[in-house]
Design an enzyme around this catalytic site. Structure first.
Site, PDB file in Angstrom:
ATOM      1  N   ASP A   1       5.686  -6.930   2.207  1.00 22.42           N
ATOM      2  CA  ASP A   1       4.886  -7.433   1.090  1.00 22.42           C
ATOM      3  C   ASP A   1       5.748  -7.738  -0.124  1.00 22.42           C
ATOM      4  OD1 ASP A   1       2.206  -7.794   1.629  1.00 22.42           O
ATOM      5  OD2 ASP A   1       1.677  -5.697   1.270  1.00 22.42           O
TER       6      ASP A   1
ATOM      7  N   LYS B   1       4.879 -11.368   2.933  1.00 24.47           N
ATOM      8  CA  LYS B   1       3.456 -11.638   2.706  1.00 24.47           C
ATOM      9  C   LYS B   1       3.206 -11.650   1.210  1.00 24.47           C
ATOM     10  CE  LYS B   1       0.120  -8.416   3.662  1.00 24.47           C
ATOM     11  NZ  LYS B   1      -0.470  -8.121   2.343  1.00 24.47           N
TER      12      LYS B   1
ATOM     13  N   GLU C   1      -8.963  -9.715   3.986  1.00 21.45           N
ATOM     14  CA  GLU C   1      -9.329  -8.317   3.727  1.00 21.45           C
ATOM     15  C   GLU C   1     -10.737  -8.235   3.150  1.00 21.45           C
ATOM     16  OE1 GLU C   1      -6.332  -6.002   1.754  1.00 21.45           O
ATOM     17  OE2 GLU C   1      -7.687  -4.285   1.490  1.00 21.45           O
TER      18      GLU C   1
ATOM     19  N   SER D   1       0.833  -1.196   0.000  1.00 22.77           N
ATOM     20  CA  SER D   1       0.000   0.000   0.000  1.00 22.77           C
ATOM     21  C   SER D   1       0.871   1.251   0.000  1.00 22.77           C
ATOM     22  CB  SER D   1      -0.938   0.001   1.216  1.00 22.77           C
ATOM     23  OG  SER D   1      -0.228  -0.273   2.402  1.00 22.77           O
TER      24      SER D   1
HETATM   25  O1  KIV Z   1      -0.399  -3.413   1.755  1.00 19.90           O
HETATM   26  C1  KIV Z   1      -1.107  -3.361   2.758  1.00 19.90           C
HETATM   27  O2  KIV Z   1      -1.243  -2.310   3.415  1.00 19.90           O
HETATM   28  C2  KIV Z   1      -1.807  -4.556   3.176  1.00 19.90           C
HETATM   29  C3  KIV Z   1      -2.779  -4.435   4.305  1.00 19.90           C
HETATM   30  C4  KIV Z   1      -4.020  -3.775   3.859  1.00 19.90           C
HETATM   31  C5  KIV Z   1      -3.066  -5.742   4.927  1.00 19.90           C
HETATM   32  O3  KIV Z   1      -1.619  -5.586   2.615  1.00 19.90           O
END
Ligand code: KIV
Length: 274
Positions: free
Chosen positions: A82, A111, A180, A44
């Site tokens: 991520d 993740k 989510e 994000s």
């Molecule tokens: O990238 C992000 O902020 C996320 C969250 C919304 C879990 O994956």
């Protein structure tokens, strides 16, 4: 520092898990003073930090840079990073390179989004020493396929598929699964079906923990207030007001004032301007 196996113990003990996104050194230093269990360097950041319209624009370099900054700011926090769009879909070699970059930047775990086609990679990563967190429901990297940011798994069939996918992620070795924007009933069923914890965002309370985007929790963008976010502070509006007051004070000659600069009266007599 919290450890990856703690996630399963927390679920077993019914201890709610807290996770917040974090993208930079300054924020990490502040969050390091809190009890938050884990920091997520979410993709994000492509949207809330870099201003892109979606997370598709995140890159491995971008994620590694932010992960390193967060690690420097919060040396004792568990940091999850991520894997960005497509970085884990172009073959095992490319995926390993991406994971390596994030782990070397300071992540304790990575993740990734979705289950279908990721199971083998997850098994391989876990066997190679990389803890993997899953992410199901609204998976923002698939926004084009999903047709927008909307609640997922709203039919019986879709809910059944989501539960199957969650079980597949657990079988592959994920230590936790982010859910989510799925209905609270579905989130509850997934949470009951899994041994590993679920971390919800926009899924209600029947999950093992919660995650929020820190910018949303702080209301950094006053024009973006999703229903599922609680605004714990109004930093965006406060920042605008503070910057506006600063501008007015400079223009009106009220800043800087006595005490806000150094004065050496003797220098006035030295004629240094001659
Ligand atoms: O990238 C992000 O902020 C996320 C969250 C919304 C879990 O994956």
């Amino acid at each position: 520092m919290n450890k990856i196996p703690d996630f399963q113990s927390w679920k077993a003990q019914g201890q709610p898990i807290t996770m917040l996104t974090c993208y930079d050194y300054a924020m990490a230093r502040l969050l390091a003073r809190t009890a938050v269990d884990a920091l997520l360097v979410g993709d994000s950041c492509a949207m809330v930090i870099h201003g892109f319209p979606d997370t598709v624009h995140a890159t491995v370099d971008m994620m590694a840079l932010h992960t390193a900054a967060v690690r420097r700011g919060a040396p004792a926090k568990l940091v999850i990073a991520d894997l960005p769009f497509l970085s884990y879909r172009a073959g095992t070699g490319r995926a390993i390179e991406a994971v390596d970059a994030l782990m070397k930047a300071g992540a304790n775990a990575v993740k990734l989004e979705g289950a279908r086609g990721n199971e083998e990679l997850i098994t391989h990563l876990v066997a190679s020493g990389v803890p993997v967190m899953g992410h199901l429901g609204l998976t923002p990297q698939s926004v084009q396929v999903l047709g927008g940011y909307r609640t997922q798994a709203r039919t019986t069939d879709q809910a059944a598929r989501l539960i199957e996918e969650a079980l597949a992620l657990e079988d592959a070795g994920c230590f936790a699964v982010v859910l989510e924007c799925v209905p609270v009933e579905v989130a509850e069923r997934v949470t009951r079906a899994l041994r590993v914890p679920t971390i919800g965002i926009g899924c209600g309370p029947a999950v093992s923990g919660q995650v929020l985007v820190i910018n949303d929790l702080l209301t950094m963008d006053p024009d973006f207030r999703p229903r599922f976010v609680r605004a714990y502070a109004e930093i965006g509006p406060q920042l605008v007001e503070a910057a506006q007051r600063y501008c007015e004070d400079v223009v009106q000659g009220r800043f800087p004032a006595t005490g806000e600069f150094v004065s050496e009266p003797a220098l006035a007599e030295t004629g240094i301007d001659q």
